[in-house]
Every structure is written in structure tokens, then in C-alpha cells.
Design a protein around this motif. Structure first.
Motif: not given
Length: 388
Positions: A135-149
Motif C-alpha cells: 500500500a502507498d497510503e493507509i488511512d485509519v478510521a477510529l470508532a469515534d469518527g476520527r480519521n488519521v494516516a
């Protein structure tokens, strides 16, 4: 006198008729009238639901386990760039060499999704290697709604596990279960992001333990479950009824691509060792002795005149390898490794992998009805083809 008796009989008849009509059409009136007429007696006892006490349905619910584990499970979105020929036929390298790159390749981005589990408050997340591979890019979506690389800390293709990290602190880390906690018949929950619909919890039981030879992974010891696992669940959590992590959902058996009630999770025993090695060393270092083992079957034992009906026999020894230098020979039957019994090739590989490269290990073999113990200088397991 006769007239009085007739009047009494008519009165009783009319009264009974009225009472019959009243009890039929207005039974509540009759009950009230009965209670008023008997007010001097003891009052009946009724069972009234107490809202402070959990109902039977609530007591049989797994919501507390889900509420405990769900904040630790994240959705993972990856993308990578691939080069494709503008002519689909020219995706074949042989045709491309023949016709040449007439229009040049075009870049395309491929996206995929999966799940992961927060294993430490410092931002370490455990997932499957195939979720983040290349993967070139990995984004994580947390259960509380936050998104972070996120960035990759390390991978282990031989168990299909990987650790990634996000730059956040004080995250809700999941509680790790005990290695021997899972038993066949136990209720388990699978938490993940199937088909990208969002975080989902499914319920089932532990169907079997120690499943092997199911994937290309070199090290396999899967928990089988009938909790629904679908594409997108990979890397998600398999938890017990207390919300403790039992395994990482890794694979399914399906002829349709969807869940048919046969899913597999990498157990916490494997997860712990791989995770700790990746976080502390950036990779998983395993022992290696340079042999080709083979399971002993009843048929093999009969053809070679072996009394032992199970275990691992050495089918080949790599020339110049640690086992060869120590005197191990084809046909030797592995009995113990550092005092631990060998029940088969998978057990043998796991025991050897746990050895520390550079140290000497005692391996007992069965040879010509004798059991010599060999001192083998353990080597470092070479990378698999998927790692090269």
C-alpha cells in the motif's frame, strides 16, 4: 306462601342472569364487585417487573463485550498505484514485448479495505499483512469518527500479520486474552468492517482449534469459527464474551466470496509473539535448522517399518545447514526439541521458529531404534518468497 316462594325464585333467576351477563360482557366490573365484597380478606401477591434488574434477554446479551471491544477496532483503507497498459491485451508481458509499448502505460489507483485492532495506547495497530501489503497510503478510521494516516511498522507474511502505527496517544487498547482461553463451543464475537458497510459485530462459537494447511502461510494454527466473517473483516478482532482478544480474523472458506460459516482467526498465542517482535525489532526473527520435514502417516510408517504412527520424519537435509553440520540425516524421526515433544511438522516448525539464532539447541531423534541427542547451532530463518 306459594306466592312468596315464586317471587323469591324469580328474583334469584333474574339475579343469576344479570350476573352471567355482567361476567361475560364486563368481567372487570365483576372482579371489582368481588373484591369489594371480600375486602376483609388478604390481598393477592403479584410479580411486578423491576426495571433495576436485568431481564433474561439482557442477561443473555453480549452487549457489554461488544461495548468493551468495539472502540479498539478500526477500519483500514489502503490505496496503491499500479501501472496498466492502455490496451488491455498488452497487460500480458509477452504480447507487450512483441507489439511494444505503443501508447505507454497508464497509472491507476487501486483501493481496498480491511480492519485492525488497537493493541497499545501509543497507537500500535495489529492487522493482516494482506490488508496493507504494497500500500502507498493507509488511512485509519477510529470508532469515534476520527480519521488519521498510518505507517507500517513491520510485517510478517509467514503468519499474515502486520503492525501499523498512528500518531495519536491515549487510545483505547484492547485487552489481550489468555493463550489457552479459547475452547470449542465457546461463544465469540467477530468485529470488523465487512464490505465497507461500517463497524459490525457478528456472533458465533469456536468451531475448532489448531486448523492447519489452509493458506500459503508457513505458520498456521487457526481458530475456526462460524461467526460471520466477510471481505473487509480481515485484520479485525475475534473476542470472547468478556471482550478480550482471542485472535485476528484472517481468512474464510467460501465458494461465493461471502461467509458460509467457516472463518479462521490467527490465535492470540501467535499474535503476541509476532506483535512483540515487530514492535521491538521491526521484524520477526525465527530459528532455522535447514531440514525438510514430513508428517508420519500410518501408510508411511508401514512402508518404512516405523513403529511410530505420528510425528515428523526428516525427508531432506540442506547441505551445509545447521542440521547437516550437526549430523542429522534423512530418515531421522524428530522426538523432542529442547525437551518438547514433536507431534508433527507444524509443531516441529513452530518449535524451531521459537529457537534463538546463534544459540545451541538440543534435538533428540529416533535412528535405528536409538535416540541420539544432537547439538545444533541454530541459524536465522531466511525470508520467505513473499518477503523478498
Amino acid at each position: 306462601m306459594r306466592r312468596l316462594w315464586l317471587l323469591f325464585a324469580q328474583t334469584v333467576t333474574v339475579g343469576l342472569a344479570f350476573w352471567f351477563i355482567l361476567t361475560t360482557l364486563k368481567p372487570d366490573w365483576a372482579n371489582n364487585a368481588w373484591s369489594i365484597g371480600h375486602s376483609a380478606g388478604p390481598s393477592p401477591t403479584f410479580k411486578i417487573a423491576d426495571t433495576s434488574v436485568k431481564s433474561a434477554a439482557a442477561q443473555g446479551s453480549y452487549r457489554l463485550a461488544a461495548q468493551k471491544a468495539m472502540p479498539s477496532v478500526v477500519n483500514i483503507y489502503t490505496s496503491k498505484e499500479v501501472q496498466r497498459s492502455r490496451n488491455p491485451l498488452l497487460n500480458d508481458p509477452a504480447l507487450r514485448r512483441f507489439f511494444g509499448e505503443q501508447a505507454g502505460p497508464r497509472a491507476e489507483r487501486q483501493s481496498s479495505l480491511g480492519s485492525g485492532v488497537i493493541v497499545s495506547p501509543e497507537g500500535y495497530i495489529l492487522t493482516n499483512n494482506h490488508v496493507v501489503e504494497s500500500a502507498d497510503e493507509i488511512d485509519v478510521a477510529l470508532a469515534d469518527g476520527r480519521n488519521v494516516a498510518a505507517k507500517v511498522v513491520g510485517t510478517d507474511p509467514e503468519t499474515d500479520l502486520a503492525v501499523i502505527k498512528i500518531d495519536l496517544q491515549n487510545l483505547p487498547a484492547i485487552t489481550l486474552g489468555h493463550e489457552d482461553a479459547a475452547q470449542v463451543g465457546d461463544v465469540v464475537l467477530a468485529i470488523g468492517n465487512p464490505f465497507g458497510v461500517g463497524q459490525t459485530v457478528t456472533m458465533g462459537i469456536v468451531s475448532a482449534l489448531g486448523r492447519k494447511n489452509l493458506t500459503e502461510n508457513a505458520f498456521q494454527n487457526f481458530i475456526q469459527t462460524d461467526a460471520a466473517i466477510n471481505p473487509g473483516n480481515s485484520g479485525g478482532a475475534l473476542v470472547d464474551i468478556n471482550g478480550n482478544l482471542l485472535g485476528i480474523n484472517t481468512a474464510i472458506y467460501s465458494q461465493t466470496g461471502g461467509s458460509v460459516g467457516i472463518g479462521f482467526a490467527t490465535p492470540i498465542s501467535t499474535v503476541k509473539s509476532v506483535m512483540e517482535s515487530i514492535i521491538t525489532q521491526g521484524q520477526v526473527v525465527r530459528g532455522w535448522i535447514g531440514v525438510e520435514p514430513q508428517d508420519i502417516t500410518p501408510e508411511l510408517a508401514e512402508s518404512f517399518g516405523i513403529k511410530q504412527k505420528s510425528g515428523a520424519i526428516i525427508a531432506g537435509v540442506i547441505r551445509g545447514g545447521p542440521a547437516d553440520k550437526a549430523g542429522m540425516k534423512p530418515g531421522d524421526i524428530l522426538v523432542t526439541i529442547e525437551g518438547k515433544p514433536v507431534t508433527g511438522t507444524m509443531e516441529m516448525m513452530n518449535l524451531v521458529a521459537q529457537l534463538t539464532p546463534g544459540n545451541k539447541a538440543k534435538i533428540t531423534v529416533l535412528r535405528n531404534n536409538q535416540e541420539p541427542t544432537l547439538q545444533i547451532l541454530v541459524g536465522k530463518r531466511p525470508p520467505s518468497r513473499r518477503e523478498e
